[in-house]
Design an enzyme around this catalytic site. Structure first.
Site, PDB file in Angstrom:
ATOM      1  N   ARG A  16       0.797  -1.223   0.000  1.00  8.96           N
ATOM      2  CA  ARG A  16       0.000   0.000   0.000  1.00  8.96           C
ATOM      3  C   ARG A  16       0.838   1.285   0.000  1.00  8.96           C
ATOM      4  O   ARG A  16       0.564   2.209  -0.768  1.00  8.96           O
ATOM      5  CB  ARG A  16      -0.936   0.045   1.227  1.00  8.96           C
ATOM      6  CG  ARG A  16      -2.195  -0.740   1.066  1.00  8.96           C
ATOM      7  CD  ARG A  16      -2.571  -1.370   2.384  1.00  8.96           C
ATOM      8  NE  ARG A  16      -1.552  -2.334   2.754  1.00  8.96           N
ATOM      9  CZ  ARG A  16      -1.579  -3.600   2.345  1.00  8.96           C
ATOM     10  NH1 ARG A  16      -2.577  -4.033   1.644  1.00  8.96           N
ATOM     11  NH2 ARG A  16      -0.594  -4.431   2.643  1.00  8.96           N
ATOM     12  N   THR A  17       1.813   1.366   0.883  1.00  8.38           N
ATOM     13  CA  THR A  17       2.533   2.636   1.018  1.00  8.38           C
ATOM     14  C   THR A  17       3.262   2.962  -0.285  1.00  8.38           C
ATOM     15  O   THR A  17       3.119   4.055  -0.841  1.00  8.38           O
ATOM     16  CB  THR A  17       3.502   2.574   2.211  1.00  8.38           C
ATOM     17  OG1 THR A  17       2.770   2.149   3.354  1.00  8.38           O
ATOM     18  CG2 THR A  17       4.138   3.925   2.482  1.00  8.38           C
ATOM     19  N   LYS A  56      25.688  -4.146  -1.713  1.00  7.17           N
ATOM     20  CA  LYS A  56      27.160  -4.193  -1.785  1.00  7.17           C
ATOM     21  C   LYS A  56      27.792  -3.528  -0.578  1.00  7.17           C
ATOM     22  O   LYS A  56      28.996  -3.328  -0.531  1.00  7.17           O
ATOM     23  CB  LYS A  56      27.627  -3.463  -3.057  1.00  7.17           C
ATOM     24  CG  LYS A  56      27.116  -4.056  -4.341  1.00  7.17           C
ATOM     25  CD  LYS A  56      27.648  -3.235  -5.516  1.00  7.17           C
ATOM     26  CE  LYS A  56      26.562  -2.957  -6.532  1.00  7.17           C
ATOM     27  NZ  LYS A  56      26.925  -1.860  -7.435  1.00  7.17           N
ATOM     28  N   ARG A  71      11.130   3.921   3.174  1.00  4.21           N
ATOM     29  CA  ARG A  71      10.792   2.983   4.255  1.00  4.21           C
ATOM     30  C   ARG A  71      12.064   2.235   4.614  1.00  4.21           C
ATOM     31  O   ARG A  71      12.802   1.783   3.730  1.00  4.21           O
ATOM     32  CB  ARG A  71       9.713   1.989   3.809  1.00  4.21           C
ATOM     33  CG  ARG A  71       9.530   0.863   4.821  1.00  4.21           C
ATOM     34  CD  ARG A  71       8.344   0.001   4.524  1.00  4.21           C
ATOM     35  NE  ARG A  71       7.105   0.696   4.817  1.00  4.21           N
ATOM     36  CZ  ARG A  71       5.898   0.119   4.768  1.00  4.21           C
ATOM     37  NH1 ARG A  71       5.800  -1.160   4.432  1.00  4.21           N
ATOM     38  NH2 ARG A  71       4.815   0.804   5.050  1.00  4.21           N
ATOM     39  N   HIS A 104       4.955   5.850  11.396  1.00  2.00           N
ATOM     40  CA  HIS A 104       4.454   5.688  10.024  1.00  2.00           C
ATOM     41  C   HIS A 104       3.501   6.869   9.763  1.00  2.00           C
ATOM     42  O   HIS A 104       2.287   6.701   9.675  1.00  2.00           O
ATOM     43  CB  HIS A 104       3.733   4.342   9.911  1.00  2.00           C
ATOM     44  CG  HIS A 104       3.462   3.880   8.509  1.00  2.00           C
ATOM     45  ND1 HIS A 104       3.621   4.691   7.396  1.00  2.00           N
ATOM     46  CD2 HIS A 104       3.028   2.685   8.032  1.00  2.00           C
ATOM     47  CE1 HIS A 104       3.310   3.991   6.313  1.00  2.00           C
ATOM     48  NE2 HIS A 104       2.939   2.780   6.670  1.00  2.00           N
TER      49      HIS A 104
HETATM   50  N1   CP Z   1      -0.254  -0.059   5.798  1.00  2.00           N
HETATM   51  C1   CP Z   1       0.934  -0.280   5.227  1.00  2.00           C
HETATM   52  O1   CP Z   1       1.941   0.367   5.559  1.00  2.00           O
HETATM   53  O2   CP Z   1       0.926  -1.250   4.283  1.00  2.00           O
HETATM   54  P1   CP Z   1       2.195  -1.725   3.451  1.00  2.00           P
HETATM   55  O3   CP Z   1       3.162  -2.346   4.429  1.00  2.00           O
HETATM   56  O4   CP Z   1       1.672  -2.706   2.444  1.00  2.00           O
HETATM   57  O5   CP Z   1       2.813  -0.511   2.816  1.00  2.00           O
END
Ligand code: CP
Length: 304
Positions: free
Chosen positions: A54-55, A83, A104, A132
């Site tokens: 999703r993110t 590496k 991320r 998040h």
């Molecule tokens: N909610 C969320 O962060 O989903 P993903 O880990 O799929 O990005």
């Protein structure tokens, strides 16, 4: 007018209420089509050192849908991190290729470190069990859409409250509003002490509960999966696996207008039979990631 241009978005701790509300307003304008092409000519780097559906994809959809371009990697194994390149060296290079970086990372604090180094805004797409923020923005946007206001609302947070970064960011954001929180989790996975201290400092009304006892009070039940990948000891995970679940029977404990939210992915904590219930909000919630993230990138790149 809140200032976003050139700013990194790392933690909800850095966000003021007026900034959150401004972002919500702009996300609404994008969703309704009033605001368009807010990333025209902008180039966004998408660096995912940890898996995501999703993110990453909603960020990419947001950029493409708003006239921008996006590049990056979904797997650090396909980057020079494999590496042995350090995160700081990666950022020092990528910041020369783009107008903003979405990242991320599995290490708590990695986004803060990247933001300190980068000359372009860094948006935290999740750093370990820490924060998040963009998930929280879409969560709040969805809550506002459904209930109009957050003041006076009661929110249950259920599941892995220890390692769940979406819980940590959302709890911090909710301190800007007059809400009551119920924490529903196995004892071992309760909210970390420093977040409890933060909530106390902000004078937020919260308590530990069960769905059975607080369900009829809730405006939202925000469920999360066990963050299996963050448990140090697999035996500890086994002790709590399957210990909570929202199924058809559990729905009986909720009000007719208690919305069920989840950042997703789910494993087994919400059964698929719940998906057809009109209170199940999680897929609609995930879709709101597109306008919300578009608005945030538009703001930090200075196009809004
Ligand atoms: N909610 C969320 O962060 O989903 P993903 O880990 O799929 O990005």
């Amino acid at each position: 007018m809140p200032k976003f241009k050139g700013r990194s978005i790392v933690s909800l701790k850095d966000m003021e209420k007026k900034e959150i509300l401004h972002l919500m307003k702009k996300a609404g304008e994008i969703k309704s089509g009033k605001l368009k092409d807010v990333l025209k000519g902008k180039v966004i780097a998408s660096l995912f050192f940890e898996p995501s559906t999703r993110t990453r994809l909603s960020f990419e959809s947001a950029v493409l849908g708003q006239g921008g371009s996006v590049f990056g990697f979904a797997d650090p194994g396909a980057s020079s991190a494999k590496k042995g390149e350090s995160l700081s060296d990666t950022i020092k290079n990528v910041m020369g290729y783009c107008d903003a970086i979405v990242m991320r990372h599995f290490i708590e604090g990695a986004a803060r470190r990247a933001a300190e180094i980068s000359t372009v805004p860094v948006v935290n797409g999740g750093d370990g069990a820490n924060q998040h923020p963009t998930q929280t923005f879409l969560d709040l946007f969805t809550m506002f859409e459904k209930k109009g206001s957050l003041d006076g609302k009661v929110i249950g947070m259920m599941g892995d409250l220890k390692y769940g970064r979406t819980i940590h960011s959302l709890a911090m954001a909710l301190t800007h509003f007059d809400v009551k929180l119920h924490f529903i989790s196995p004892k071992q996975l309760s909210v970390p002490e420093h977040y409890i201290e933060y909530l106390k400092e902000k004078k937020i009304d919260f308590q530990e509960s069960s769905v059975e006892t607080c369900g009829k009070e809730l405006d939202f039940l925000y469920c999360t999966r066990l963050q299996k990948e963050r448990f140090f000891d697999p035996m500890e995970y086994e002790k709590v696996a399957g210990s909570y679940r929202i199924d058809k029977e559990a729905l009986e404990y909720l009000k007719a207008d208690t919305y069920i939210m989840h950042p997703l992915p789910r494993v087994d904590e919400i059964t698929v039979e719940v998906d057809d219930d009109p209170r199940a909000l999680y897929f609609e919630q995930a879709h709101n990631g597109v306008p919300t993230r578009a608005a945030l990138l538009g703001l930090v790149t200075g196009r809004i």
